[in-house]
Scaffold this motif. Structure first.
Motif, PDB file in Angstrom:
ATOM      1  N   LYS A  62     -10.874 -36.790  -4.033  1.00 54.43           N
ATOM      2  CA  LYS A  62     -10.491 -35.709  -3.525  1.00 54.43           C
ATOM      3  C   LYS A  62     -10.765 -34.407  -4.260  1.00 54.43           C
ATOM      4  O   LYS A  62     -10.137 -33.342  -3.881  1.00 54.43           O
ATOM      5  N   THR A  63     -11.542 -34.605  -5.131  1.00 56.98           N
ATOM      6  CA  THR A  63     -12.092 -33.283  -5.882  1.00 56.98           C
ATOM      7  C   THR A  63     -12.716 -32.235  -5.118  1.00 56.98           C
ATOM      8  O   THR A  63     -12.726 -31.127  -5.300  1.00 56.98           O
ATOM      9  N   ASP A  64     -13.346 -32.672  -3.988  1.00 55.80           N
ATOM     10  CA  ASP A  64     -14.096 -31.986  -3.063  1.00 55.80           C
ATOM     11  C   ASP A  64     -13.201 -31.419  -2.001  1.00 55.80           C
ATOM     12  O   ASP A  64     -12.690 -32.268  -1.442  1.00 55.80           O
ATOM     13  N   ARG A  66     -13.654 -30.757   0.769  1.00 53.48           N
ATOM     14  CA  ARG A  66     -14.313 -31.056   2.197  1.00 53.48           C
ATOM     15  C   ARG A  66     -14.431 -32.765   2.323  1.00 53.48           C
ATOM     16  O   ARG A  66     -14.906 -33.065   3.347  1.00 53.48           O
ATOM     17  N   ALA A  67     -13.678 -33.264   1.218  1.00 51.65           N
ATOM     18  CA  ALA A  67     -13.802 -34.769   1.129  1.00 51.65           C
ATOM     19  C   ALA A  67     -13.395 -35.305   2.720  1.00 51.65           C
ATOM     20  O   ALA A  67     -13.876 -36.234   3.068  1.00 51.65           O
ATOM     21  N   ASP A  70     -15.619 -34.663   5.593  1.00 51.46           N
ATOM     22  CA  ASP A  70     -17.053 -35.132   5.550  1.00 51.46           C
ATOM     23  C   ASP A  70     -16.848 -36.430   5.590  1.00 51.46           C
ATOM     24  O   ASP A  70     -17.657 -37.385   6.470  1.00 51.46           O
ATOM     25  N   HIS A 118     -17.938 -39.331  -0.489  1.00 52.59           N
ATOM     26  CA  HIS A 118     -16.606 -39.130  -1.455  1.00 52.59           C
ATOM     27  C   HIS A 118     -15.830 -40.364  -1.655  1.00 52.59           C
ATOM     28  O   HIS A 118     -14.505 -40.210  -1.648  1.00 52.59           O
TER      29      HIS A 118
END
Length: 139
Positions: A62-64, A66-67, A70, A118
């Motif tokens: 979950k660091t992105d 948009r995870a 996406d 992700h």
């Protein structure tokens, strides 16, 4: 109705001990309240040659930001997935995957599951047998 969704209104009314008109009004109220959403066909995939069913559990990195978007967009593109659910807790998503046989499952797993964006963790639970799958609850 859950036990036999193909039953006619007359048959249901008889089982409930009410008139057909009374039953129809009750069913309409349940539909309007959103309790009854319709009658649904259930496909027996095994009868069609899809012998393997796997419940996949996914935890995302979950660091992105948009995870989630996406991941779910990519998951929806896998045609062998019949169900997708989201969760709170240590598991983010669960999906049901069907395959014709173990070789087909291996291909889906390598080509479609392991390439999902992700992914932090995944777990595969192969279905051996279904003990209960009715959705019925005595009310």
């Amino acid at each position: 109705m859950l036990a036999d969704p193909s039953a006619s209104n007359a048959q249901l009314a008889e089982r409930c001990g009410v008139t057909s008109a009374s039953l129809w009004r009750r069913l309409e109220r349940l539909r309007e309240a959103g309790i009854l959403g319709g009658v649904q066909a259930r496909i027996n995939w095994r009868a069609l040659g899809w012998e393997v069913e796997v419940s996949m559990r996914f935890t995302l990195d979950k660091t992105d930001p948009r995870a989630f978007d996406d991941f779910i967009a990519a998951l929806r593109e896998v045609p062998e997935i019949t169900e997708i659910q989201s969760f709170l807790g240590s598991v983010d998503w669960r999906a049901t995957v069907i395959a014709r046989d173990m070789a087909h499952w291996q291909q889906i797993y390598r080509d479609r599951i392991l390439t999902l964006p992700h992914l932090a963790e995944l777990d595969a639970l192969m279905l051996i047998s279904t003990i209960k799958d009715s959705g019925e609850l005595a009310l």
